[in-house]
Design a protein around this motif. Sequence first.
Motif, PDB file in Angstrom:
ATOM      1  N   TYR A   1      53.960  70.177  71.408  1.00  0.00           N
ATOM      2  CA  TYR A   1      54.674  70.448  72.607  1.00  0.00           C
ATOM      3  C   TYR A   1      54.605  71.020  73.476  1.00  0.00           C
ATOM      4  CZ  TYR A   1      55.183  65.105  72.728  1.00  0.00           C
ATOM      5  OH  TYR A   1      54.431  63.371  72.897  1.00  0.00           O
ATOM      6  N   MET A   2      54.514  72.385  72.297  1.00  0.00           N
ATOM      7  CA  MET A   2      55.170  73.766  72.937  1.00  0.00           C
ATOM      8  C   MET A   2      53.608  74.064  73.531  1.00  0.00           C
ATOM      9  SD  MET A   2      57.585  75.010  70.581  1.00  0.00           S
ATOM     10  CE  MET A   2      58.138  76.690  71.494  1.00  0.00           C
ATOM     11  N   GLY A   3      52.961  73.632  73.691  1.00  0.00           N
ATOM     12  CA  GLY A   3      51.935  74.183  74.565  1.00  0.00           C
ATOM     13  C   GLY A   3      50.360  74.438  73.804  1.00  0.00           C
ATOM     14  N   SER A   4      49.908  74.034  72.026  1.00  0.00           N
ATOM     15  CA  SER A   4      49.676  75.304  71.349  1.00  0.00           C
ATOM     16  C   SER A   4      48.090  73.993  71.496  1.00  0.00           C
ATOM     17  CB  SER A   4      49.746  75.258  69.796  1.00  0.00           C
ATOM     18  OG  SER A   4      50.956  76.866  70.169  1.00  0.00           O
ATOM     19  N   ARG A   5      47.144  73.820  71.058  1.00  0.00           N
ATOM     20  CA  ARG A   5      46.005  73.291  70.505  1.00  0.00           C
ATOM     21  C   ARG A   5      46.370  72.707  69.294  1.00  0.00           C
ATOM     22  NH1 ARG A   5      40.333  73.359  72.641  1.00  0.00           N
ATOM     23  NH2 ARG A   5      39.610  71.543  71.695  1.00  0.00           N
ATOM     24  N   VAL A   6      46.849  71.304  68.857  1.00  0.00           N
ATOM     25  CA  VAL A   6      46.647  70.899  67.844  1.00  0.00           C
ATOM     26  C   VAL A   6      45.754  69.897  67.663  1.00  0.00           C
ATOM     27  CG1 VAL A   6      48.359  69.823  66.094  1.00  0.00           C
ATOM     28  CG2 VAL A   6      49.443  72.002  67.554  1.00  0.00           C
ATOM     29  N   THR A   7      44.992  69.591  66.176  1.00  0.00           N
ATOM     30  CA  THR A   7      44.540  68.613  66.283  1.00  0.00           C
ATOM     31  C   THR A   7      44.016  68.473  64.208  1.00  0.00           C
ATOM     32  OG1 THR A   7      42.551  70.256  67.383  1.00  0.00           O
ATOM     33  CG2 THR A   7      41.566  68.400  65.325  1.00  0.00           C
ATOM     34  N   THR A   8      44.489  66.928  64.650  1.00  0.00           N
ATOM     35  CA  THR A   8      44.937  66.704  63.463  1.00  0.00           C
ATOM     36  C   THR A   8      43.242  65.219  63.026  1.00  0.00           C
ATOM     37  OG1 THR A   8      46.786  65.966  64.067  1.00  0.00           O
ATOM     38  CG2 THR A   8      46.135  64.451  62.719  1.00  0.00           C
TER      39      THR A   8
ATOM     40  N   PRO B   1      42.977  58.459  64.085  1.00  0.00           N
ATOM     41  CA  PRO B   1      42.776  58.576  63.025  1.00  0.00           C
ATOM     42  C   PRO B   1      43.816  59.093  61.827  1.00  0.00           C
ATOM     43  CG  PRO B   1      41.792  60.648  64.440  1.00  0.00           C
ATOM     44  CD  PRO B   1      42.902  59.528  65.049  1.00  0.00           C
ATOM     45  N   ALA B   2      44.861  59.063  61.744  1.00  0.00           N
ATOM     46  CA  ALA B   2      45.459  59.625  61.025  1.00  0.00           C
ATOM     47  C   ALA B   2      47.120  58.469  61.858  1.00  0.00           C
ATOM     48  CB  ALA B   2      45.834  60.480  61.219  1.00  0.00           C
ATOM     49  N   ASP B   3      47.955  58.639  60.309  1.00  0.00           N
ATOM     50  CA  ASP B   3      49.371  57.885  60.050  1.00  0.00           C
ATOM     51  C   ASP B   3      50.475  58.743  59.929  1.00  0.00           C
ATOM     52  OD1 ASP B   3      48.075  55.208  60.289  1.00  0.00           O
ATOM     53  OD2 ASP B   3      47.117  56.087  57.869  1.00  0.00           O
ATOM     54  N   GLY B   4      49.876  59.974  60.169  1.00  0.00           N
ATOM     55  CA  GLY B   4      51.278  60.889  59.938  1.00  0.00           C
ATOM     56  C   GLY B   4      50.860  62.219  60.922  1.00  0.00           C
ATOM     57  N   ILE B   5      52.078  63.379  60.748  1.00  0.00           N
ATOM     58  CA  ILE B   5      51.937  64.456  61.664  1.00  0.00           C
ATOM     59  C   ILE B   5      53.101  65.030  60.657  1.00  0.00           C
ATOM     60  CG2 ILE B   5      53.219  63.893  63.336  1.00  0.00           C
ATOM     61  CD1 ILE B   5      51.487  65.674  64.938  1.00  0.00           C
ATOM     62  N   SER B   6      52.638  66.178  61.084  1.00  0.00           N
ATOM     63  CA  SER B   6      53.684  67.352  60.170  1.00  0.00           C
ATOM     64  C   SER B   6      54.846  67.804  61.741  1.00  0.00           C
ATOM     65  CB  SER B   6      53.293  68.432  59.609  1.00  0.00           C
ATOM     66  OG  SER B   6      52.622  69.566  60.478  1.00  0.00           O
ATOM     67  N   PHE B   7      55.919  68.089  61.337  1.00  0.00           N
ATOM     68  CA  PHE B   7      57.212  68.328  61.662  1.00  0.00           C
ATOM     69  C   PHE B   7      56.649  69.127  63.117  1.00  0.00           C
ATOM     70  CE2 PHE B   7      61.069  70.179  64.301  1.00  0.00           C
ATOM     71  CZ  PHE B   7      61.467  69.213  64.827  1.00  0.00           C
ATOM     72  N   GLY B   8      55.785  70.700  61.710  1.00  0.00           N
ATOM     73  CA  GLY B   8      55.312  72.023  63.135  1.00  0.00           C
ATOM     74  C   GLY B   8      54.098  71.648  63.644  1.00  0.00           C
ATOM     75  N   ASP B   9      53.429  70.105  63.245  1.00  0.00           N
ATOM     76  CA  ASP B   9      52.125  70.546  64.630  1.00  0.00           C
ATOM     77  C   ASP B   9      52.380  69.735  65.768  1.00  0.00           C
ATOM     78  OD1 ASP B   9      50.303  71.811  63.176  1.00  0.00           O
ATOM     79  OD2 ASP B   9      49.137  69.741  61.771  1.00  0.00           O
ATOM     80  N   LEU B  10      53.505  68.810  66.043  1.00  0.00           N
ATOM     81  CA  LEU B  10      54.186  68.134  66.694  1.00  0.00           C
ATOM     82  C   LEU B  10      54.748  69.295  67.371  1.00  0.00           C
ATOM     83  CD1 LEU B  10      54.981  65.267  67.973  1.00  0.00           C
ATOM     84  CD2 LEU B  10      57.083  65.856  66.391  1.00  0.00           C
ATOM     85  N   LYS B  11      55.821  69.710  67.319  1.00  0.00           N
ATOM     86  CA  LYS B  11      56.400  70.784  68.043  1.00  0.00           C
ATOM     87  C   LYS B  11      55.826  72.001  68.399  1.00  0.00           C
ATOM     88  CE  LYS B  11      59.303  74.750  67.682  1.00  0.00           C
ATOM     89  NZ  LYS B  11      60.682  75.726  66.945  1.00  0.00           N
ATOM     90  N   ARG B  12      54.750  72.114  67.489  1.00  0.00           N
ATOM     91  CA  ARG B  12      53.163  72.874  68.939  1.00  0.00           C
ATOM     92  C   ARG B  12      52.505  72.570  69.422  1.00  0.00           C
ATOM     93  NH1 ARG B  12      52.899  75.115  63.506  1.00  0.00           N
ATOM     94  NH2 ARG B  12      51.629  73.097  62.428  1.00  0.00           N
TER      95      ARG B  12
END
Length: 126
Positions: A22-29, A9-20
């Motif tokens: 891939y570093m094991g944090s729960r990220v919801t978009t 449901p999105a066409d993009g992501i922030s670099f910060g969310d991408l990093k989080r």
Amino acid sequence: MLVVSKSFPADGISFGDLKRAYMGSRVTTNGKQLIPVTYPKGSPERIAFDEAVLGMGPEQVGLYWIDRKIRGQSGPPKDVPNAATVVWIVGKVDGAIGFVRASAVGDDVKVLRVDGKLPSDPGYRL
């Protein structure tokens, strides 16, 4: 290129969310929890991605995940053997996110913008 399923449901992501993510944090978009997949340790794709996104080399990444395990935190993204498997998983698993070369992008996935930029745009960070 960063890829997700066509139904994501999105066409993009922030670099910060991408990093989080891939570093094991729960990220919801847009209501979808990201499920990152990556390549095996030592593969050229994984080394390049980890350096570009996480800012760490292979040894640092390994130590990072050991530290998280000791602390009882979430583990690393799931390793998959190749780009075809990344595309297959991302196309089938809701919320899965992965990275592949342009030649591997298939019909079941879409390329995700990073900070509003596509791979063809100047300043794309991957």
